[in-house]
Design an enzyme around this catalytic site. Sequence first.
Site, mmCIF file in Angstrom:
data_model
loop_
_atom_site.group_PDB
_atom_site.id
_atom_site.type_symbol
_atom_site.label_atom_id
_atom_site.label_comp_id
_atom_site.label_asym_id
_atom_site.label_seq_id
_atom_site.Cartn_x
_atom_site.Cartn_y
_atom_site.Cartn_z
ATOM 1 N N HIS A 67 3.934 -28.740 -32.308
ATOM 2 C CA HIS A 67 3.647 -27.308 -32.477
ATOM 3 C C HIS A 67 3.377 -26.914 -33.927
ATOM 4 C CE1 HIS A 67 4.460 -25.684 -28.440
ATOM 5 N NE2 HIS A 67 5.425 -26.578 -28.349
ATOM 6 N N LYS A 125 4.913 -10.931 -34.300
ATOM 7 C CA LYS A 125 5.183 -12.374 -34.303
ATOM 8 C C LYS A 125 6.271 -12.643 -35.338
ATOM 9 C CE LYS A 125 0.794 -12.997 -34.987
ATOM 10 N NZ LYS A 125 0.303 -14.008 -34.053
ATOM 11 N N ARG A 126 6.772 -13.853 -35.322
ATOM 12 C CA ARG A 126 7.757 -14.263 -36.320
ATOM 13 C C ARG A 126 7.216 -13.978 -37.724
ATOM 14 N NH1 ARG A 126 8.200 -19.671 -38.124
ATOM 15 N NH2 ARG A 126 6.691 -20.185 -36.504
ATOM 16 N N LYS A 166 1.660 -16.691 -41.372
ATOM 17 C CA LYS A 166 1.162 -15.708 -40.415
ATOM 18 C C LYS A 166 0.619 -14.449 -41.115
ATOM 19 C CE LYS A 166 4.202 -17.415 -36.751
ATOM 20 N NZ LYS A 166 3.228 -17.838 -35.732
ATOM 21 N N THR A 224 0.166 -17.717 -28.623
ATOM 22 C CA THR A 224 0.007 -17.226 -27.244
ATOM 23 C C THR A 224 -0.061 -15.706 -27.220
ATOM 24 O OG1 THR A 224 2.420 -17.355 -26.944
ATOM 25 C CG2 THR A 224 1.108 -19.200 -26.127
ATOM 26 N N LYS A 251 -2.329 -13.023 -24.837
ATOM 27 C CA LYS A 251 -1.800 -11.859 -24.122
ATOM 28 C C LYS A 251 -2.579 -10.605 -24.480
ATOM 29 C CE LYS A 251 2.652 -14.128 -24.437
ATOM 30 N NZ LYS A 251 3.820 -14.285 -25.320
#
Length: 794
Positions: A352, A532-533, A538, A640, A644
């Site tokens: 991952h 998100k985290r 990110k 993911t 969504k």
Amino acid sequence: MTSTPTAQTLHDRILHHLAYSQGRGAEFATTFDWRMAVSHTVRDLMTQTWIDAFRAARDQGAKRVYYLSMEFLIGRILDDAIINLRLEKPMDEALGMLGLNKQEILDDEPDAALGNGGLGRLAACFMESLSSLSCPAFGFGIRYEHGLFRQRFEGGQQVESPEDWLNQPHPWEFVKIDYSYTVGFKGHVERIGGRSVWHPGESVIARAYDTPVIGWGGHWANTLRLWGAHPTTLLDLHRFNAGDHTAAAEPEALARTLSRVLYPDDTTDAGKELRLKQEYFLTSASLQDILRRFFQEYSDLEMLPDKVAIQLNDTHPAIAGPELIRLLMDDHGLAFEKARDLARGVLNYTNHTLMPEALERWSTWLMGRVLPRHMQIIQMIDDDHRRTSGRPPHVGIIQHDQVLMGELAFVMASRVNGVSALHTELVKNTVFADLHRLHPDRIVNQTNGVTPRRWMRLANPGLARLLDDTIGEGWTTDLDRLRALEPHADDAAFRESLSGVKRANKVWLSNGLLAGLGVRADPDAIFDVQIKRIHEYKRQLLNILEAIALWKRIHDDPKGDWTPRIKIFGGKAAPGYWLAKSVIHLINDVAATINGDPVTAKFLQIAYPSNYNVSMAEDLIPAADLSEQISTAGKEASGTGNMKFTLNGALTVGTLDGANVEIRDLVGPENFFLFGLTAEKAAAEAATPGHARHAIEQSEDLKTALHLIAEGRFGRAENYYHLLDRTWNDDPFLVASDFDAYFATQRRIDAAYRDSAAWDRMAALNIARAGFFSSDRTIRGYMKDIWQARPVVI
């Protein structure tokens, strides 16, 4: 479940459980009592299918899949179970007969605090799809008492406190006391009769807590088995009576510590030891259980690869290779070579991450002290791999006095898979390039997916009804049928209906979550969401810097043609990740300034609700117009959340990273807002000395935003000196290099949103072309390409 019960039957069963499970009369019942009664009623309807599925898999000699994961972010279960059992209408009627508010009951259920982010939510989607596809499977995890942590903000800063989801009874689980296993740590190893014998110095009992996971239509159910740690010795009575009360309780303290918190801070030696113990606790209990189940039906270990497939979700359970070899050698008397082959025949590993520093590694000292027998076996695996593969000296599991868990998982796996097309190619060419050259057929791709039952039917019932009315219900189990929507994208009436669904979701969010934060949210504004985290790669920092630059432009020209926008953030930072926590502080400080500015308030607002979880995502994603997928290219494995959002009609602003590449290819480049460097160019830019300072000097908007922070316009400037220094002088994730492209793309989005017909058409095409991103498709790929498993019919 053989048939759908009537509303009257559900009504009667709820009252039965209210009396006999809760011990309450209707006139005294609280919302909690009613929720528990409804939950037990629904669980009853799942249980017979669960038992029948287990029996069918056994009777038909089916190969079983075992999914080992440190996280299962399952969210609330009640509404999901009602939908999958097709109970919506009779349950609504039954609750109406009882005078109950369904939403109030659903909202009373806590989120199970069993995960952090995408890794855990993927595991939950996979479990639901495995059941919907009738593939016999167990999910193995840890029953965390306090989960990750509950997040709140004080003075804009993240503060962590324990989750309390298990402070009340959990109605979905069955305690299986007879499925308990001893898990040892430390101690020493000696040779007895030619065989190595490990004498652990500490031990705990792993006890099984089982939750049935029902598939669509209620035709199959699998098991989520969570391990709770219990002491092997309840109390050292001798030490207690001698007055050493604290030491007498050490066995209980060790056990409770193991299954108390997800991802304890590992910046200390004690934290590292606890993490390793947790990972071994999960893995050892699961493998002991798998072998017990195998021997209940078969006696020949040669059959193990034909009947068992084990999937390791990331490197956390990578100790499975040495542990399975240990069990086969030390407990069952097999030679190393046979144990190695059998272990490799059943084990598979999902990678991952592309960042080498994120692949777990443990010092040989820590591994040898906590798991001395496993350290011996890891050395045997490494030596054997060197002999049999001809690997060069710089490639190995043990390097520089560290055990590399990614390399261990790779070497012991039959198949290694990436989770998006780009990620899999990068896995081959970067983190595992040397191992890939030695084993060129081992790495395969399985692009992630999400379950449409939860992420469309449950989270977005208005959209689900519109899809049912337009193309029928078949999309629920065959998401490729969404393609039938494509002609309707040019139908003004359909676009109007789709827009109406989106606006209703935005009104719901505005009047609920956002109003509770004091944010004045105009439902006609762009709802721009990044959830998100919180992590540097990110790039929540890029998002908030763009917000500052936009605010400054609006402030300088308040009569300009600005498109109103609500920026919404959500996510947690690891407790020890101080730089990510600085970004959270900055977002909240910027929000306080911008939201209170009377000049710009009608054009720009920022919302950051605390304690982001699955239930919050179910509110945010259906209301989003814009999905922020802005990670540095080459750093995100898949994502993911991006799937969504796309399935729910949000347009993506993103880089060519992870599954964004496949989303853009499928929905069409004209329906995706692309910006930023490619993975190859990003790597070259990051290696260029002075790249950050050069990019900032070329960007007036970015330079202005950074200067405003340094001047203290958003709270005390000293709070952000490290963040500013990182951005000016290091910037490994290229916030500065991608800033101007991101800012310009956001202004293109402003213009596109003002053409509502064109925007709605793009949203419709995103939905219509996103059927590929079903976790059902992903699981079918695993079943065919990795597990060689088949569905079973009851």
